[in-house]
Design an enzyme around this catalytic site. Structure first.
Site: not given
Length: 265
Positions: A141, A108, A179, A129
């Site tokens: 992702e 991540s 994130n 991800h």
């Protein structure tokens, strides 16, 4: 699903991914020890039970021998978010995975370029991800090392489509998109609590009812895991609040340990 999926790991992401894939075919999941394998089998069964429609947990074979991943056409590493641990596992997988297998990591926040190099085959590598809980969350992702071929990129897109996910190609930067934007916001909620003395419930209720968020920021941090949040913050260069760091040092990591910003016992 055209790919035969192998998953290296037995945590929440690995088990959720296995459950999501089980509706589409056979999956092999590797766990490091017999105890980890037993926990993973139970977690996969529980996750399958929460998926709408009939999903057979027996479609997931949980193994403790790394060689079991040798027949997979797509191998996804889903172990702890630590570059040394991930690189070490890829070193062990190098002599196991098939020569044409698609290689992926659920990282991540780590460098996909570096992980691709550790795999020994960056041309077949992708950062994939997924989000927790994997069966429910639709986004994936995708980030690629520069050596990744067009075939690798297409196979990654096709794998996500087969799993019923929406894939978005993102740059290989710390935290990717979600994130990188999300955690500074989550940390700002912790800082607000430090400065104001507001309860976690008050802050979360404000963001749920006032901003329409399905989960408040402090509850979300507990759900993610405070150790994971700390690691992501360090990776993306976002200052980690002192309160969060102190909780991690106490072993209060959120839901998985029964205590974080909330007490779950």
């Amino acid at each position: 699903m055209d790919e035969k999926l192998g998953i290296a790991g037995s945590g929440a992401i690995a088990c959720g991914l296995a459950a999501a894939a089980a509706r589409h075919g056979q999956v092999v999941l590797w766990a490091r020890s017999p105890d980890s394998a037993r926990r993973a089998q139970a977690a996969v069964a529980k996750a399958c039970g929460k998926i709408s429609g009939e999903v057979n947990a027996a479609h997931v074979s949980v193994e403790t021998d790394l060689d079991a991943l040798g027949t997979a056409t797509a191998v996804i590493e889903a172990v702890v978010e630590d570059p040394v641990a991930k690189a070490g596992l890829w070193g062990g997988l190098a002599g196991v995975v098939a020569d044409e297998a698609l290689l992926a990591s659920t990282t991540s926040s780590l460098s996909v370029q570096a992980l691709g190099a550790a795999s020994g085959a960056p041309e077949r590598f992708v950062g994939l991800h997924v989000f927790n809980p994997v069966p429910k969350m639709q986004l994936v992702e995708l980030a690629f090392p520069v050596e990744a071929t067009e075939r690798t990129r297409q196979r990654a897109q096709d794998l996500c489509a087969a799993l019923g996910k929406t894939a978005v190609a993102v740059p290989d930067i710390p935290g990717f998109v979600v994130n990188r934007l999300l955690f500074p916001y989550l940390f700002s909620a912790v800082t607000l609590q430090e400065e104001s003395g507001l309860s976690a419930e008050a802050i979360d209720t404000c963001m749920q009812l006032g901003a329409g968020h399905p989960m408040g920021p402090l509850a979300l941090l507990d759900f993610v895991g405070l150790d994971v949040a700390q690691a992501i913050g360090e990776a993306i260069g976002a200052p980690v609040p002192a309160t969060l760091t102190a909780l991690v040092e106490q072993g209060a990591l959120g839901r998985k340990t029964g205590r974080g910003f909330y007490d779950y016992d």
